[in-house]
Each structure stands twice: as structure tokens, then as C-alpha cells.
Design a protein around this motif. Structure first.
Motif, PDB file in Angstrom:
ATOM      1  N   MET A   1       3.081 -46.890  19.413  1.00 22.81           N
ATOM      2  CA  MET A   1       3.124 -45.830  20.401  1.00 22.81           C
ATOM      3  C   MET A   1       2.750 -44.530  19.684  1.00 22.81           C
ATOM      4  SD  MET A   1       6.396 -44.397  22.613  1.00 22.81           S
ATOM      5  CE  MET A   1       6.554 -45.709  23.779  1.00 22.81           C
ATOM      6  N   ASP A   2       1.830 -43.805  20.288  1.00 24.98           N
ATOM      7  CA  ASP A   2       1.422 -42.565  19.628  1.00 24.98           C
ATOM      8  C   ASP A   2       2.419 -41.451  19.934  1.00 24.98           C
ATOM      9  OD1 ASP A   2       0.647 -41.867  22.242  1.00 24.98           O
ATOM     10  OD2 ASP A   2      -1.063 -40.723  21.520  1.00 24.98           O
ATOM     11  N   VAL A   3       2.361 -40.386  19.166  1.00 28.44           N
ATOM     12  CA  VAL A   3       3.323 -39.284  19.238  1.00 28.44           C
ATOM     13  C   VAL A   3       3.270 -38.583  20.587  1.00 28.44           C
ATOM     14  CG1 VAL A   3       3.965 -37.082  18.199  1.00 28.44           C
ATOM     15  CG2 VAL A   3       3.256 -38.973  16.753  1.00 28.44           C
ATOM     16  N   THR A   4       2.086 -38.406  21.145  1.00 25.75           N
ATOM     17  CA  THR A   4       1.945 -37.710  22.431  1.00 25.75           C
ATOM     18  C   THR A   4       2.644 -38.481  23.542  1.00 25.75           C
ATOM     19  OG1 THR A   4      -0.184 -36.861  21.698  1.00 25.75           O
ATOM     20  CG2 THR A   4       0.287 -36.706  24.046  1.00 25.75           C
ATOM     21  N   LEU A   5       2.456 -39.792  23.590  1.00 25.19           N
ATOM     22  CA  LEU A   5       3.110 -40.607  24.610  1.00 25.19           C
ATOM     23  C   LEU A   5       4.629 -40.591  24.423  1.00 25.19           C
ATOM     24  CD1 LEU A   5       2.937 -42.537  26.981  1.00 25.19           C
ATOM     25  CD2 LEU A   5       2.639 -44.409  25.352  1.00 25.19           C
ATOM     26  N   ALA A   6       5.081 -40.674  23.193  1.00 22.67           N
ATOM     27  CA  ALA A   6       6.516 -40.649  22.917  1.00 22.67           C
ATOM     28  C   ALA A   6       7.139 -39.322  23.355  1.00 22.67           C
ATOM     29  CB  ALA A   6       6.770 -40.888  21.431  1.00 22.67           C
ATOM     30  N   LEU A   7       6.475 -38.206  23.090  1.00 22.95           N
ATOM     31  CA  LEU A   7       6.988 -36.895  23.510  1.00 22.95           C
ATOM     32  C   LEU A   7       6.967 -36.746  25.025  1.00 22.95           C
ATOM     33  CD1 LEU A   7       5.483 -34.545  20.771  1.00 22.95           C
ATOM     34  CD2 LEU A   7       7.869 -35.246  21.062  1.00 22.95           C
TER      35      LEU A   7
END
Length: 146
Positions: A1-7
Motif C-alpha cells: 500500500m502506498d503512502v498516499t492511499l494509507a493517508l
């Protein structure tokens, strides 16, 4: 999971939790009007007679953290109200009353009219002002809020 999706997911969860908190807070002290003509048998609750103008019944349990504060609030309000009776009912060892009155949480407060018919039901932490307002609606505006 990339950081943008996680945020994004984290931000959505925070907004959802905040919205749910606001919703619950707004509905926590709302009075609900009770309909029906069924009278409450106050003798089964430990009260020998109804108040001349109204009767307040508080249901609580031994483990309820808000119940003592609500009981003090009601006791203080009733002292200023001629003709208003108050009965505190601990349903910890009386589950039949919890079933009869459909209690889902404590404290739950019923405000009865002079004939013993439930007119208002309040649950959760209850302020003196909201209870005073409910008494006003039943007794004709003679209660005193501090």
C-alpha cells in the motif's frame, strides 16, 4: 500500500470517527416523548404515591458511573419543585424491571404526569436544564432551573 492511499484511508477514518462522535453527543441527552396511556405501577418501584404534578423515576445499576451524578441533579431539582416526586430504582438485582421498561442503558429517566403515565424518557447523562424543560412541558412551566 502506498503512502498516499494509507493517508487517505487514515484521514477518512478520522473524519468518520469525528462525525460519529458529534452524532452521538448530539443524541446523548435528547428527550424522547413517550406515547400511550399505560400507567406505571409506582408501588412496584418502591414509591407509595405519585407526585401531585409529576413523578420522576430514575433507573440505574450498581456499576453505572453517571448514575450518582444524575441522581444528585434530580434530587436537587425536585427539592425546588412542589408536587414533584422522585424515586430511584436500582435494577441491578431486578432484571424484570429492566425488561418491563425496555432499559438499554443507565441512567434512564422517566418523567410521569400526575396520573402516572410516562410522558418523557431521557437516557445517559442528563442536565438539570433539560430535565427542567421536560418538567415544564408536563407541569405547565412552573419548574425552576438553576
Amino acid at each position: 500500500m502506498d503512502v498516499t492511499l494509507a493517508l487517505t484511508v487514515l484521514g477518512a477514518l478520522v473524519l468518520l470517527a469525528g462525525g460519529l462522535g458529534v452524532f452521538l453527543k448530539r443524541n446523548a441527552e435528547r428527550a424522547r416523548t413517550v406515547s400511550g396511556e399505560a400507567r406505571v405501577d409506582v408501588a412496584s418501584l418502591g414509591l407509595d404515591r405519585l407526585g401531585a404534578r409529576a413523578t420522576i423515576v430514575q433507573f440505574s445499576t450498581e456499576m453505572c458511573s453517571r448514575c450518582p451524578g444524575v441522581q444528585r441533579t434530580i434530587s436537587g431539582l425536585v427539592e425546588d419543585q412542589p408536587g414533584v416526586a422522585f424515586v430511584h430504582v436500582d435494577v441491578t438485582h431486578r432484571p424484570e424491571l429492566a425488561s418491563e421498561f425496555k432499559l438499554l442503558q443507565t441512567p434512564t429517566v422517566l418523567v410521569l404526569d400526575e396520573a402516572g403515565r410516562p410522558r418523557t424518557r431521557l437516557s445517559g447523562a442528563i442536565s438539570r436544564q433539560s430535565l427542567s424543560h421536560e418538567l415544564d412541558s408536563i407541569t405547565g412551566g412552573l419548574s425552576v432551573a438553576r
